[in-house]
Write a protein that holds these residues in place. Structure first.
Motif, mmCIF file in Angstrom:
data_model
loop_
_atom_site.group_PDB
_atom_site.id
_atom_site.type_symbol
_atom_site.label_atom_id
_atom_site.label_comp_id
_atom_site.label_asym_id
_atom_site.label_seq_id
_atom_site.Cartn_x
_atom_site.Cartn_y
_atom_site.Cartn_z
ATOM 1 N N THR A 54 0.824 -1.215 0.000
ATOM 2 C CA THR A 54 0.000 0.000 0.000
ATOM 3 C C THR A 54 0.860 1.268 0.000
ATOM 4 N N SER A 55 2.167 1.122 0.010
ATOM 5 C CA SER A 55 3.056 2.290 -0.023
ATOM 6 C C SER A 55 2.875 3.162 -1.265
ATOM 7 N N PRO A 56 2.550 2.592 -2.457
ATOM 8 C CA PRO A 56 2.356 3.465 -3.621
ATOM 9 C C PRO A 56 1.266 4.515 -3.440
ATOM 10 N N LEU A 57 0.386 4.330 -2.473
ATOM 11 C CA LEU A 57 -0.663 5.314 -2.240
ATOM 12 C C LEU A 57 -0.106 6.671 -1.818
ATOM 13 N N GLY A 214 0.319 1.072 -13.785
ATOM 14 C CA GLY A 214 1.659 1.557 -14.092
ATOM 15 C C GLY A 214 2.090 1.214 -15.509
ATOM 16 N N LEU A 215 1.760 0.000 -15.954
ATOM 17 C CA LEU A 215 2.176 -0.445 -17.284
ATOM 18 C C LEU A 215 1.573 0.436 -18.382
ATOM 19 N N LEU A 286 7.211 -2.021 -8.882
ATOM 20 C CA LEU A 286 8.077 -1.251 -9.774
ATOM 21 C C LEU A 286 7.286 -0.668 -10.941
ATOM 22 N N LEU A 287 6.387 -1.465 -11.510
ATOM 23 C CA LEU A 287 5.560 -0.950 -12.604
ATOM 24 C C LEU A 287 4.745 0.251 -12.148
ATOM 25 N N ASN A 288 4.192 0.168 -10.938
ATOM 26 C CA ASN A 288 3.350 1.264 -10.469
ATOM 27 C C ASN A 288 4.167 2.517 -10.188
ATOM 28 N N TYR A 289 5.318 2.352 -9.515
ATOM 29 C CA TYR A 289 6.152 3.522 -9.226
ATOM 30 C C TYR A 289 6.647 4.173 -10.516
ATOM 31 N N MET A 310 -3.320 8.578 -11.782
ATOM 32 C CA MET A 310 -3.154 7.548 -12.818
ATOM 33 C C MET A 310 -4.474 6.883 -13.166
ATOM 34 N N VAL A 311 -5.426 6.950 -12.253
ATOM 35 C CA VAL A 311 -6.676 6.215 -12.402
ATOM 36 C C VAL A 311 -7.640 6.993 -13.295
#
Length: 652
Positions: A54-57, A214-215, A286-289, A310-311
């Protein structure tokens, strides 16, 4: 009665009851024998990776918007992504997943397991051992500060997505977050066995969504992949200097939850945790970051909240719902970890006995500790109301995480030197490399102290004081009991020479000093003038291993004249159950009928004095902790209608 410290077997004749297939603890060190790698990897994805998942939040948002935020320029974004990429590879992948997970205590991991290993490889009275145990305890204490912040920041950051959908939701973010958090803690008593079955599949959906979002952005802006080169991180530091160093305090948010890999090793095993990380979790993160980075490179305004930016607009509300569920799962893992580490600390003698409820008949690790539950909830509510936003909370987040990481590194290399027999050069090189990374992150986070980082430190200091006071107080109490105890052998000789009246039944006297006569036995003999037909002197010991098999659970020594010494051995993750352990004695010829067995306990009244031992304020603290601890009757699962307590007054 306090649990006596682990000791070497005495010189008396001993019989270890060799019992097969009775009360055998599950072999948690090798769960692959019972379940497939895929099933365990999915389970690990749900439990182990909730926090880091959940860190990408909020992580990259904090890098560019926190107290020491950097400008979201092209070079800065690539530099930060390079730092994130190499931090995940070095700290999580190399240090935890590949290296530290090898330092297990019979399959168990976590900082308390490391403390037990350190005690095994260092001499009892050495200064180094004392220093290392103190470091480990402080790392464990910091875990509680981290455990209070994690649910608050995770749930807040998820619910804040409503503000992106429409500003009209802003006044409801805090009430909704509090409602979710309070509901989470209210259901802890009921256990999480049924809900836990959903954790893995839901988190698989979450990570797949992270990777997919992310992709899409990376496909549109593939130049962001240049950040895999470490040169971008180097250039970032050259260009930003002090500001770049301070940015590490936010970059470390991408690593929060790394300790869970190690701490939860016993539940899933090394292979499933590693397979889940390298095969699914790491690529998704990694893809999300990198997707967030690609978006910010081409739209700097997205740095305000790059995750939700991104959403697609149509997917915002479903994403808020999914993120909220994911953060609840992440919070559940932290809460369960707090229960687990508390239980281990109690067994190892660092905290007083507390009420521990088991919420699952099948899963031995699923417990509920009311005091910890409500204390954590109180702290979380105070944090949410005090900090108001996830961005402000992130300013307090990280110092506890990095502190625990540094302690784990030091303890792990002591273990590899002592158990794996690495050479001193190899040990020092390895420890210096990993510790320099940990200390860089810790130093950058130290700047957060005035912005809220004082909170987890304060929690850690309070818990550290409590644990060290309890451990030291128990040692002083044990010494006082030992000094004042009457030697057992002359007492038994006196009983044989002048036998008192013996009455039917069995009397079990719990004692922490197996070589002395229990105070309760002396009081009973002095006041009632009788002894039971069978008299058992029972000592409970906790060893520095997580589990003790049934074949090593009980040691019996006949002392003559129907007196017996019994020692019951537990690991620091075992659940003490004295009647269950005594049932094992039937194999060795000593049978207990609970309806004819009485348990005698000493109820010590402790008095703080100025006699050398501890500072008076610490003695008073120890007395209060002892007074508020749960009874030995409940902790050892002794039938309450078979217990007799006799008082004793002891000056510390």
């Amino acid at each position: 009665m306090d649990i006596a410290p682990a000791e070497k077997p005495d010189n008396h004749t001993q019989r270890k009851l060799q019992i097969a297939n009775i009360m055998q603890q599950p072999n948690v060190s090798d769960p692959l024998k019972k379940q497939g790698l895929a099933a365990l990897s999915i389970g690990a994805t749900g439990v182990v990776y909730g926090d880091i998942g959940t860190s990408p939040l909020y992580a990259l948002q904090q890098v560019f918007n926190g107290p020491h935020g950097v400008i979201p320029s092209h070079n800065n974004v690539l530099g930060i992504l390079s730092l994130v990429f190499w931090a995940l590879l070095i700290v999580v992948s190399l240090k935890y997943v590949v290296f530290i997970m090898r330092a297990d205590n019979k399959g168990e991991g976590g900082i308390m397991a490391l403390i037990a290993l350190v005690q095994r490889v260092t001499s009892n009275e050495s200064r180094m051992r004392w220093t290392l145990v103190v470091l480990g305890l402080f790392g464990a204490a910091l875990f509680y500060g981290d455990g209070i912040i994690t649910p608050a920041i995770s749930v807040l950051s998820a619910v804040e997505g409503l503000e992106i959908a429409t500003p009209a939701f802003k006044p409801y973010v805090i009430p909704i977050s509090l409602a979710v958090l309070i509901g989470l803690f209210l259901i802890q008593r009921k256990g999480t066995a049924s809900v836990g079955a959903l954790f893995g599949p839901i988190m698989m959906i979450w990570f797949a969504t992270l990777g997919g979002l992310g992709l899409i952005k990376i496909i549109h802006f593939p130049d962001v992949l240049q950040a895999v080169s470490p040169m971008y991180a180097v250039h970032f530091f050259i260009e930003n200097r002090w500001q770049g160093f301070l940015a590490l305090g936010a970059v470390v948010l991408t690593l929060t939850g790394a300790e869970a890999l190690y701490a939860d090793m016993g539940h899933f095993g090394k292979h499933p945790i590693r397979a889940a990380w390298f095969g699914f979790v790491l690529p998704a993160l990694l893809l999300n970051y990198f997707g967030q980075g690609a978006l910010m490179i081409h739209d700097a305004s997205a740095a305000a909240n790059p995750f939700y930016k991104m959403v697609p607009e149509w997917g915002l509300l479903p994403m808020v719902a999914l993120a909220t569920v994911a953060t609840v799962i992440a919070s559940q893992a932290v809460i369960s970890g707090a229960f687990s580490i508390t239980r281990q600390a109690i067994q190892l003698g660092y905290l007083p006995r507390m009420e521990i409820l088991h919420t699952s008949a099948r899963e031995i690790g699923q417990t509920y500790i009311p005091f910890i539950n409500w204390t954590m909830l109180t702290g979380i509510i105070a944090l949410v109301l005090g900090f108001q936003t996830s961005s402000k909370l992130a300013a307090a987040y990280g110092i506890a995480v990095t502190g625990t990481m540094a302690m784990t590194t030091i303890l792990a290399f002591v273990v590899v030197r002592g158990l794996w027999r690495w050479s001193w050069p190899a040990t020092l090189i390895g420890m210096t490399f990993f510790l320099s990374v940990d200390l860089a992150f810790f130093s950058a986070n130290a700047m957060k102290i005035v912005h809220g980082g004082w909170f987890p430190l304060a929690v850690g200091i309070v818990l550290f004081t409590l644990m060290t006071t309890w451990k030291r107080g128990r040692k002083i109490l044990f010494e006082r009991l030992h000094i004042n105890a009457i030697a057992l052998e002359p007492f038994l000789a006196g009983i044989a020479a002048h036998p008192p009246l013996r009455v039917p039944g069995t009397a079990v006297f719990l004692t922490a000093t197996p070589e002395g006569v229990p105070h309760a036995l002396l009081h009973n003999l002095a006041h009632n003038k009788v002894l039971h037909e069978k008299v058992v002197l029972l000592t409970v010991r906790t060893k520095d291993v997580p589990w003790v098999p049934a074949s090593e659970r009980v040691e019996t020594s006949p002392l003559g004249n129907e007196f017996y010494r019994i020692k019951i051995n537990y690991g620091f993750k075992d659940d003490p159950d004295i009647p269950q352990a005594l049932a094992l004695c039937k194999i060795g010829g000593l049978e207990f009928n609970m309806l004819e067995t009485s348990f005698f306990l000493s109820r010590e009244t402790l008095i703080a004095t100025k006699v050398p031992g501890m500072a008076l304020w610490r003695e008073k603290l120890f007395v209060n902790m002892a007074r508020n601890g749960s009874s030995a009757t409940a902790f050892f699962n002794i039938p309450t209608n078979r217990v007799i307590e006799l008082g004793a007054q002891i000056e510390l």
